[in-house]
Design a protein around this motif. Sequence first.
Motif, short mmCIF file in Angstrom:
data_model
loop_
_atom_site.label_atom_id
_atom_site.label_comp_id
_atom_site.label_asym_id
_atom_site.label_seq_id
_atom_site.Cartn_x
_atom_site.Cartn_y
_atom_site.Cartn_z
N TRP A 3 -1.76 4.71 -2.71
CA TRP A 3 -0.54 5.13 -2.01
C TRP A 3 -0.71 6.42 -1.24
O TRP A 3 0.16 6.80 -0.45
N GLU A 8 3.57 5.32 7.09
CA GLU A 8 4.65 5.25 6.09
C GLU A 8 4.48 4.03 5.18
O GLU A 8 4.15 2.94 5.64
N LEU A 9 4.73 4.22 3.90
CA LEU A 9 4.68 3.11 2.94
C LEU A 9 5.93 2.23 3.05
O LEU A 9 7.03 2.71 3.34
N VAL A 42 6.40 1.47 -2.37
CA VAL A 42 6.85 2.72 -3.01
C VAL A 42 7.41 2.41 -4.39
O VAL A 42 7.11 3.10 -5.38
N ARG A 43 8.20 1.38 -4.48
CA ARG A 43 8.81 0.99 -5.76
C ARG A 43 7.75 0.70 -6.80
O ARG A 43 7.84 1.15 -7.96
N LYS A 61 5.75 4.02 -7.79
CA LYS A 61 6.59 4.89 -8.63
C LYS A 61 6.78 4.29 -10.01
O LYS A 61 6.79 5.01 -11.02
N MET A 68 3.02 7.83 -8.23
CA MET A 68 3.61 8.67 -7.16
C MET A 68 4.56 9.70 -7.82
O MET A 68 5.24 9.38 -8.80
#
Length: 332
Positions: free
Chosen positions: A309, A317-318, A323-324, A327, A332
């Motif tokens: 990531w 940009e992710l 991102v979910r 994280k 992250m």
Amino acid sequence: MIKFVSRHLKAGAGALAAAVLFGSLAQAQDIRIGAMREGTSWYVFAATLEQMIEPVLGPNSVEVVARGGGVANPMVVQAGRAEIALSNVASAVWARDGHPVYEGASAPDIRALVGGLNDVYIGVIARKAFVDQMGTSDLEAILASGKPVRILMKPAGSSAVPAAHMILEALGSSAQKIKADGGDIVQLDTPQIPDVLRNGGADIYIDTVVKGHPTISEVALTTPMAFLDIPQKALEVMAASGMTAGTYGPWFDGQTGATAGANLGTMLVAHASLDEEKAYLITKTLCENAEVLAKSHAAWAQFKPETAWKPEAVGIELHPGAVRYFKERGWM
């Protein structure tokens, strides 16, 4: 700006992607994966990813598109011709920013799913007989000699093509100068490259290099080759265009030590409109099956999901679905 763009890439990657590479794919399946032709490490990756995610997304829900390349694929996703695609990190940044290589086109809607998939170097390789004839393995000296040099590379659409022209111009040369000196720029599809070098039809071969690269492996096994360092002044120009200087190998017959090259990086991009749940599932499945990917091809053995990531691994940009996942894993 790099001068090679307007002089050497008249076709434009956006038009190439939309009008040539994927124009016949009118009836799309749920997820189309933009890759490259069969026999490449990118095709192997895409085929392996298809086998991973189809059980998750449903039968006949995934299709590998065996065309494209590092320059074309971001625009293929932007144009909606594939939902996800392999891309070099450098070319994804070029596409997002509307770099001159795209001749006015840009890809503001591409997003990253997974980065750091592998290192992909721009490498310069020459027939050993040619190097012996020139009396030097210094690429700058070879190009400045005024003697005929025939440079072989893949067709437009590969990231190696703009990178090759960056190298030439950084070293005071160009396609026009090469031809004026009696040489040539030869662009051929991958299957033709080994025979051309075996038969002495080209002197220098510039391509993307990964560990286990099938074409370079075949070339090195069947033709004595020398691996040339890219000079520092060219590496500096390439670094300004999103690549990272580094060394690769020794990976091939005839490569006696590490060779200086420019790392393009490899990532998986998606369109911003890709359903968040699908983006999450693709990211999760890929990261949690890294060992399967590594077994499919040596090029993918270095992938580390926990760093996939990071900004330096993706460049753009992710996607929210990615991102979910990252994280959720606490990375992250």
